[in-house]
Design a protein around this motif. Structure first.
Motif, PDB file in Angstrom:
ATOM      1  N   GLU A  52      -3.829  -9.193   2.561  1.00  0.00           N
ATOM      2  CA  GLU A  52      -2.419  -9.156   2.135  1.00  0.00           C
ATOM      3  C   GLU A  52      -1.898 -10.576   2.021  1.00  0.00           C
ATOM      4  O   GLU A  52      -2.003 -11.347   2.970  1.00  0.00           O
ATOM      5  N   ASN A  94      -5.285   0.444  -5.106  1.00  0.00           N
ATOM      6  CA  ASN A  94      -4.885  -0.642  -4.206  1.00  0.00           C
ATOM      7  C   ASN A  94      -5.427  -1.998  -4.643  1.00  0.00           C
ATOM      8  O   ASN A  94      -5.042  -3.013  -4.082  1.00  0.00           O
ATOM      9  N   ASN A 126     -11.302   6.812  -6.137  1.00  0.00           N
ATOM     10  CA  ASN A 126     -11.631   6.369  -4.781  1.00  0.00           C
ATOM     11  C   ASN A 126     -13.127   6.511  -4.529  1.00  0.00           C
ATOM     12  O   ASN A 126     -13.826   7.188  -5.272  1.00  0.00           O
ATOM     13  N   ALA A 182      -3.739  -4.509   6.660  1.00  0.00           N
ATOM     14  CA  ALA A 182      -4.606  -4.529   5.479  1.00  0.00           C
ATOM     15  C   ALA A 182      -4.732  -3.132   4.887  1.00  0.00           C
ATOM     16  O   ALA A 182      -4.772  -2.145   5.611  1.00  0.00           O
ATOM     17  N   LYS A 183      -4.775  -3.077   3.567  1.00  0.00           N
ATOM     18  CA  LYS A 183      -4.964  -1.798   2.884  1.00  0.00           C
ATOM     19  C   LYS A 183      -6.451  -1.482   2.808  1.00  0.00           C
ATOM     20  O   LYS A 183      -7.291  -2.364   2.836  1.00  0.00           O
ATOM     21  N   SER A 184      -6.738  -0.196   2.638  1.00  0.00           N
ATOM     22  CA  SER A 184      -8.115   0.262   2.501  1.00  0.00           C
ATOM     23  C   SER A 184      -8.681  -0.148   1.148  1.00  0.00           C
ATOM     24  O   SER A 184      -7.985  -0.093   0.142  1.00  0.00           O
ATOM     25  N   GLU A 192      -9.549   2.926  -2.214  1.00  0.00           N
ATOM     26  CA  GLU A 192      -8.747   3.477  -3.303  1.00  0.00           C
ATOM     27  C   GLU A 192      -8.579   2.439  -4.403  1.00  0.00           C
ATOM     28  O   GLU A 192      -8.138   1.318  -4.146  1.00  0.00           O
TER      29      GLU A 192
END
Length: 68
Positions: A66, A10, A44, A2-4, A7
């Motif tokens: 995702e 994203n 961010n 998983a992305k943060s 930001e």
């Protein structure tokens, strides 16, 4: 992986995310939904980008789901 959610780059409308609502900040309980609008203007944010879900709930992104 998983992305943060910290930001802005994203996150895009239509993505599935887990957010923490204002009233859930103490417990850290997450709510899953689809992003409608990005409310944070900065690139961010340490607590997560603030978004509005399609159902109208507002919170900070903890996890980006995702799509496989």
């Amino acid at each position: 992986m998983a992305k943060s959610g910290q930001e802005r780059k994203n996150i895009q409308p239509g993505m599935e995310v887990d957010i923490v609502l204002k009233q859930d900040q103490r417990t850290g309980k997450t709510t899953r939904g689809i992003v409608k609008d990005l409310l944070t203007k900065s690139p961010n944010h340490p607590h997560g980008i603030k978004v509005r879900l399609q159902d109208g709930q507002v919170g900070r992104v903890k996890v980006i789901i995702e799509s496989s």
